[in-house]
Design an enzyme around this catalytic site. Sequence first.
Site, PDB file in Angstrom:
ATOM      1  CG  ASP A   8      -0.349   0.178   2.536  1.00 28.73           C
ATOM      2  OD1 ASP A   8       0.894   0.286   2.613  1.00 28.73           O
ATOM      3  OD2 ASP A   8      -1.092   0.224   3.536  1.00 28.73           O
ATOM      4  CB  CYS A  65       0.730  -2.533   4.813  1.00 26.43           C
ATOM      5  SG  CYS A  65       0.466  -3.655   6.185  1.00 26.43           S
ATOM      6  CB  THR A  67       1.619  -2.607  11.276  1.00 29.01           C
ATOM      7  OG1 THR A  67       0.415  -3.017  10.596  1.00 29.01           O
ATOM      8  CG2 THR A  67       1.399  -1.258  11.952  1.00 29.01           C
ATOM      9  CG  HIS A  98       9.812 -24.269  12.235  1.00 30.04           C
ATOM     10  ND1 HIS A  98       9.746 -24.206  13.604  1.00 30.04           N
ATOM     11  CD2 HIS A  98      11.089 -24.656  11.944  1.00 30.04           C
ATOM     12  CE1 HIS A  98      10.913 -24.553  14.130  1.00 30.04           C
ATOM     13  NE2 HIS A  98      11.754 -24.816  13.140  1.00 30.04           N
ATOM     14  CG  HIS A 133       8.624 -28.278  10.748  1.00 28.05           C
ATOM     15  ND1 HIS A 133       8.168 -27.680  11.904  1.00 28.05           N
ATOM     16  CD2 HIS A 133       9.919 -28.593  10.960  1.00 28.05           C
ATOM     17  CE1 HIS A 133       9.161 -27.623  12.781  1.00 28.05           C
ATOM     18  NE2 HIS A 133      10.242 -28.181  12.234  1.00 28.05           N
TER      19      HIS A 133
HETATM   20  C1  RB5 Z   1      -2.061   2.666   6.519  1.00 29.28           C
HETATM   21  O1  RB5 Z   1      -2.092   3.864   7.214  1.00 29.28           O
HETATM   22  C2  RB5 Z   1      -1.880   1.490   7.472  1.00 29.28           C
HETATM   23  O2  RB5 Z   1      -3.062   1.302   8.193  1.00 29.28           O
HETATM   24  C3  RB5 Z   1      -1.519   0.234   6.720  1.00 29.28           C
HETATM   25  O3  RB5 Z   1      -0.358   0.463   6.000  1.00 29.28           O
HETATM   26  C4  RB5 Z   1      -1.232  -0.984   7.566  1.00 29.28           C
HETATM   27  O4  RB5 Z   1      -0.339  -0.707   8.587  1.00 29.28           O
HETATM   28  C5  RB5 Z   1      -2.409  -1.736   8.015  1.00 29.28           C
HETATM   29  O5  RB5 Z   1      -2.328  -2.754   8.708  1.00 29.28           O
END
Ligand code: RB5
Length: 156
Positions: A8, A65, A67, A98, A133
Amino acid sequence: MKIIVASDHAGFEFKSRILRYLSENKIETIDLGTETNDSVDYPDYASKVAKLISKGEIDRGILICGTGIGMSIVANKFAGVRAALCHNLETAEASRRHNDANILVLGSRVLTEAVALSIVETWLNTAFDGGRHQDRVDKIHAIEKSHGTVNGLSLL
Ligand code: RB5
């Protein structure tokens, strides 16, 4: 090996850097976007990659993304996808040895670019251990089978 990659807006810069790294290492890639820093929705990009992995059209994918959490949640809804959110070399290695992870997920807001590249390198160069595994991965497939699949996609 061909790698399909998507992010993203939050992962866009990391994606560009990872694509460059893969190209420098002569690894073939498919880039499914996003193409800019403009805000987009991570489910749209996770599902593009996960669908192709689920269908068996591509062996491995990388999703980025902010996180890594949103991409992981979406990708793991697709049958046959084992998406692993990795934060360091230990989790990258274990996700291959694994779990036979077929999608690597990274969080651009919780990793440095250098660590992300080392994770990619380790993840691509670590083989699945098989043995006990494999039995556990087979159980994941059995769970998918008994609970049905998403959008009618199934490898089972
Ligand atoms: C975008 O702001 C953020 O929510 C996305 O990149 C991600 O971290 C979602 O899990």
